[in-house]
Design a protein around this motif. Structure first.
Motif, PDB file in Angstrom:
ATOM      1  N   CYS A   1      -8.192  -1.479  -4.802  1.00  0.00           N
ATOM      2  CA  CYS A   1      -6.864  -0.907  -4.846  1.00  0.00           C
ATOM      3  C   CYS A   1      -6.030  -1.990  -6.198  1.00  0.00           C
ATOM      4  O   CYS A   1      -6.037  -2.479  -6.530  1.00  0.00           O
ATOM      5  CB  CYS A   1      -6.079  -2.132  -3.539  1.00  0.00           C
ATOM      6  SG  CYS A   1      -4.383  -1.604  -4.391  1.00  0.00           S
TER       7      CYS A   1
ATOM      8  N   CYS B   1      -2.293   5.502  -1.642  1.00  0.00           N
ATOM      9  CA  CYS B   1      -2.728   6.682  -2.402  1.00  0.00           C
ATOM     10  C   CYS B   1      -4.447   6.737  -2.653  1.00  0.00           C
ATOM     11  O   CYS B   1      -4.938   7.438  -2.883  1.00  0.00           O
ATOM     12  CB  CYS B   1      -3.290   5.712  -3.970  1.00  0.00           C
ATOM     13  SG  CYS B   1      -3.445   4.316  -3.623  1.00  0.00           S
ATOM     14  N   ALA B   2      -4.865   6.323  -1.593  1.00  0.00           N
ATOM     15  CA  ALA B   2      -6.271   6.253  -0.641  1.00  0.00           C
ATOM     16  C   ALA B   2      -7.533   5.825  -2.062  1.00  0.00           C
ATOM     17  O   ALA B   2      -8.286   6.434  -1.428  1.00  0.00           O
ATOM     18  CB  ALA B   2      -6.670   7.389  -0.019  1.00  0.00           C
TER      19      ALA B   2
ATOM     20  N   CYS C   1      -8.864   3.686  -1.888  1.00  0.00           N
ATOM     21  CA  CYS C   1      -9.812   2.523  -1.868  1.00  0.00           C
ATOM     22  C   CYS C   1     -11.072   3.248  -0.803  1.00  0.00           C
ATOM     23  O   CYS C   1     -11.833   2.175  -0.244  1.00  0.00           O
ATOM     24  CB  CYS C   1      -9.007   1.199  -0.917  1.00  0.00           C
ATOM     25  SG  CYS C   1      -7.895   2.139   0.175  1.00  0.00           S
TER      26      CYS C   1
ATOM     27  N   CYS D   1       1.363  -1.197  -0.232  1.00  0.00           N
ATOM     28  CA  CYS D   1      -0.017  -0.079   0.083  1.00  0.00           C
ATOM     29  C   CYS D   1       0.805   1.491   0.378  1.00  0.00           C
ATOM     30  O   CYS D   1       1.711   1.595   0.735  1.00  0.00           O
ATOM     31  CB  CYS D   1      -1.489  -0.417   1.422  1.00  0.00           C
ATOM     32  SG  CYS D   1      -1.522   1.482   1.634  1.00  0.00           S
ATOM     33  N   ASP D   2       0.811   2.176  -0.917  1.00  0.00           N
ATOM     34  CA  ASP D   2       1.890   3.217  -1.026  1.00  0.00           C
ATOM     35  C   ASP D   2       1.009   4.934  -0.644  1.00  0.00           C
ATOM     36  O   ASP D   2       1.636   5.380  -0.663  1.00  0.00           O
ATOM     37  CB  ASP D   2       2.193   4.036  -2.616  1.00  0.00           C
ATOM     38  CG  ASP D   2       0.549   3.574  -3.426  1.00  0.00           C
ATOM     39  OD1 ASP D   2      -0.525   4.026  -3.379  1.00  0.00           O
ATOM     40  OD2 ASP D   2       1.390   3.614  -4.450  1.00  0.00           O
TER      41      ASP D   2
HETATM   42  S1  SF4 Z   1      -5.809   1.589  -2.329  1.00  0.00           S
HETATM   43 FE1  SF4 Z   1      -6.113   1.902  -0.665  1.00  0.00          FE
HETATM   44  S2  SF4 Z   1      -4.495  -0.142  -0.134  1.00  0.00           S
HETATM   45 FE2  SF4 Z   1      -4.721   0.278  -2.112  1.00  0.00          FE
HETATM   46  S3  SF4 Z   1      -2.061   1.177  -2.228  1.00  0.00           S
HETATM   47 FE3  SF4 Z   1      -4.039   3.136  -2.385  1.00  0.00          FE
HETATM   48  S4  SF4 Z   1      -4.454   3.011  -0.542  1.00  0.00           S
HETATM   49 FE4  SF4 Z   1      -3.523   1.519  -0.394  1.00  0.00          FE
END
Ligand code: SF4
Ligand code: SF4
Lengths: 586, 151
Positions: free
Chosen positions: A560, A516-517, A519, A513-514
């Protein structure tokens, strides 16, 4: 397999899978050939036992599975037989009784999804093998899962202080649980409070909390305010709720703006319904003073006309106002209006035997004990029941002209009337939608809180229950029944003190998980938050999942792009292994 | 393999509440459908990452179908007696948005659009379940073989 640190980890090959093939009393030996299946499955390297049973539902045969677990012959169980929709929980319990984690069970549905839908024996047998291979593929990668144990705060929040909510609080109090009862009006009792009489008992009834003329000391309300286990918050509304089963934080604001914070283990929604607004149907002439609703009739002193206080010589009741017709209000039957109106018609007739009383109806719905008899008596009393729709109510001089169809006689009637009473139905009350949203409750298509089929409810309790008319139109006795039911469910939860959450939840793989938000928004339960922490001197972003709020739907995992989050028991490796097994040619 | 014998392989992702139970309901009523169907049970159709679909197709599945629940607005058309069992508010809507992305991905992989379907279903619709599977199977028979098969 990626572990929590994102490191590739070899799955230990030393699993011992037991495959128990059940032919459901021999019933599907007609369409699938069990023996070749057994031989085929025996060849899987990690299958240590495979056996054909005739009837795994039977105690002795289930005992065999338990024995195999206890003797450490198998450490994973695959049952090939009927659908997990009915048998998964039962099998999970068997594993647990034998000391094995219930998530090490996997089913292969070769009954509903194979033997019962295919008649070509070779093809069905081959398909059954493939279904079992898929289950083995998943089982091989399954892991023991245990949900976190959480504490249940020992009290309840009841939203809405009509009879349903009051009954919930009373029942909880009787069982020793504290509840906060929040009511937005200044008085408790909701609609029931204004009723003089309830039917068919024609007394001050089941709840005994009416605004009776000679009785100011209405017992139930007294009992209420004196109960140390009930804290009544009138003139108040719930403005915010956060949390999850066992631990909800609610903000309650009263009319003068004071804010109170409550921490409760369970919530009961009992905000009720509202009655249909007859202004929406101009043909019924509700703008006239002498056209009233059944609830307004309760307020008229001795049923005298509002305009001049005279005893009415002719009264017309119109049933199903705003009910049972999509065009004129709502498609549903409001259930209580027939009996309520009949009761009022009888009272008028008893008080003024010379008054002509008409009841215009489509059908009389007099279900439940005592109501049909009550209705038959009303006919005998000389009340005129007219089957058909009322077309128009008009003011003519100081009278009202009711134009109606009599379908039985096939004629149009014109009845000069002094008083017209509209038996209005029930609709969702304002704010039901917002409350539902706040509490993640679904609405039915009419906007009532959806009555969840208890079969589905068993999946995972969220500690929120509903009672009374917020679930749909309902009379007093059914509201009370609902309330008792909700209080029992809530009480059972509170009594436990602690519960274990389902372990089927999303899990964040921090290494992938980076932050990126992506989700976060798609999660319908607001279970995810973006966090930052210090990892070896650098800021690392990641998401954090609230275990209580997460329902394990997997929407996050499917959103994700980086394999940053998955749902336990449905891990990508497991699904991928099932796909491989499905496509393998046997 | 002769054309007639070709039994298309279809991977069906069925949500636990509607899709899977619709398949069961076809079973309870003994409604036949093609034997090439393989069902993978998941909790919610919203759980299906587009990669799973592509994964299955590039591993040689002839088709992939997702069975999920109905949406709120469908119920308005279908009538109030229909019981919506979606467990996750509107997980199915997320699936729908994703289905669009999946269709674009199929193009990138040179795969025909018929190879992927998303269907909404009630747990009680066993007949419809069988019919959809049959239709899909038939339409897959008329396509050229999946180019990823045996590769
Ligand atoms: S979508 Fe959510 S779980 Fe996947 S990398 Fe982005 S923040 Fe992390
Ligand atoms: S599994 Fe569902 S409820 Fe849980 S965090 Fe993911 S999207 Fe939210």
């Amino acid at each position: 397999m990626l572990n929590d640190k994102g490191v590739e980890e070899e799955i230990k090959p030393d699993v011992k899978i037991g495959v128990y093939v059940c032919s459901c009393n021999g019933s599907f030996e007609k369409s699938i050939d069990i023996e070749p299946i057994i031989d085929h499955v025996r060849n899987f390297p990690d299958v240590v036992k495979v056996e054909h049973y005739k009837h795994l539902c039977e105690e002795e045969e289930l005992e065999q599975i338990k024995e195999d677990i206890k003797n450490e012959i198998v450490d994973r169980v695959v049952v090939a037989g009927c659908t997990p929709s009915t048998h998964e929980d039962i099998m999970g319990n068997i594993l647990e009784e034998a000391g094995l984690n219930r998530y090490l069970y996997e089913h292969a549905n070769i009954r509903e999804q194979c033997s019962w839908v295919h008649s070509d024996m070779d093809a069905a047998t081959e398909k059954a093998m493939s279904i079992i291979a898929m289950a083995i593929a998943k089982s091989r990668l399954s892991e023991p899962l245990i949900g976190t144990e959480i504490e249940i705060k020992p009290n309840a929040l009841v939203i809405g202080g009509g009879i349903a909510g009051m009954q919930v609080s009373l029942d909880l109090a009787q069982n020793g649980f504290k509840s906060y009862l929040v009511e937005r009006e200044p008085e408790l009792g909701g609609r029931t409070y204004g009723l003089n009489t309830t039917y068919p008992t024609s007394n001050c009834g089941i709840c005994c909390m009416h605004d009776c003329k000679n009785c100011k000391l209405t017992p139930k309300i007294e009992e209420f305010y004196n109960n140390p286990n009930i804290e009544v918050l009138t003139n108040s509304e719930v403005s915010k709720i956060d949390g999850h089963i066992g631990n909800y934080a609610a903000e309650v604001r009263n009319k003068i703006g004071d804010l109170k914070k409550l921490y409760v283990g369970t919530i009961i929604i009992s905000t009720g319904s509202k009655t249909f607004d007859p202004n929406k149907l101009p043909e019924y002439g509700y703008e006239n003073e002498d056209v009233v609703t059944i609830l307004e009739l309760e307020k008229l002193h001795n049923f005298r006309r509002p305009s001049d206080g005279k005893v009415p010589e002719t009264v017309n009741f119109i049933l199903c106002v705003g009910s049972r017709s999509e065009k004129s209000g709502n498609p549903h039957c409001s259930l209580v209006c027939c009996n309520f109106a009949i009761g009022q018609a009888r009272e008028i007739k008893e008080l003024y035997p010379n008054t002509n009383v008409y009841v215009h109806y489509m059908d009389i719905r007099a279900a439940y004990q005592g109501f049909e008899e009550f209705y038959a008596e009303a006919r005998d009393m000389g009340i005129n029941f007219v089957r058909g729709r009322v077309a128009k109510v008009e003011k003519i001089g100081d009278k009202l002209m009711v134009r109606a169809k009599d379908m039985d006689m096939g004629i149009l009637l014109k009845i000069k009337s002094d008083l017209v009473v509209l038996a209005v139905g029930q609709e969702p009350v304002e704010g039901t939608g917002q409350l539902a949203k706040m509490l993640n409750q679904e609405l039915d298509i009419e906007g009532f809180i959806k009555n969840i089929n208890p079969q589905y409810r068993s999946f995972e309790d969220n500690g929120i229950y509903s009672a009374g008319c917020v679930l749909g139109p309902k009379g007093i006795r059914h509201s009370i029944e609902d309330a008792k039911n909700a209080a029992m469910n809530a009480g059972n939860l509170l009594r436990k003190g602690r519960i274990r959450l389902s372990p089927i939840k999303s899990r964040v793989v921090d290494a992938n998980c980076d932050g990126c938000a992506y989700c976060i928004d798609p999660c319908l339960y607001n279970a995810l938050t973006l966090i930052e922490y210090n990892r070896s001197g650098a800021i690392k972003k990641t998401v954090e999942r609230n275990e209580g709020k997460c329902r394990g739907c997997g929407v996050c995992a499917a959103t994700c792009p980086k394999k940053g989050i998955y749902v336990s028991h449905y891990r990508p490796e497991q699904i991928s292994a099932m796909i491989d097994a499905a496509l393998e040619v046997a | 393999m002769a054309e007639d014998d070709f039994e298309p392989s279809i991977i069906a992702f069925c949500c636990n509440w509607c899709g899977y139970r619709a398949a069961d309901s076809a079973g309870i009523r003994n409604i036949e459908y093609p034997t090439g169907l393989r069902i993978i049970r998941i909790m919610c159709s919203g759980m299906i990452h587009p990669n799973y679909v592509i994964d299955a197709l590039t591993k040689g599945a002839d088709g992939v179908i997702i069975f999920g629940c109905y949406r709120e607005e469908d119920l308005r058309d279908l009538g109030p007696t229909k019981y919506k069992a979606c467990h996750y508010v509107d997980g199915i809507k997320k699936t729908e948005n994703r289905a669009e992305a999946i269709k674009l991905m199929l193009e990138d992989f040179g795969l025909e659009p018929e190879r992927f379907r998303l269907e909404r279903i009630f747990a009680s619709e066993g007949q419809r379940f069988a019919q959809i599977v049959k239709e899909m199977s038939d339409s897959l028979k008329s396509l050229a073989p999946n180019p990823f098969k045996n590769s």
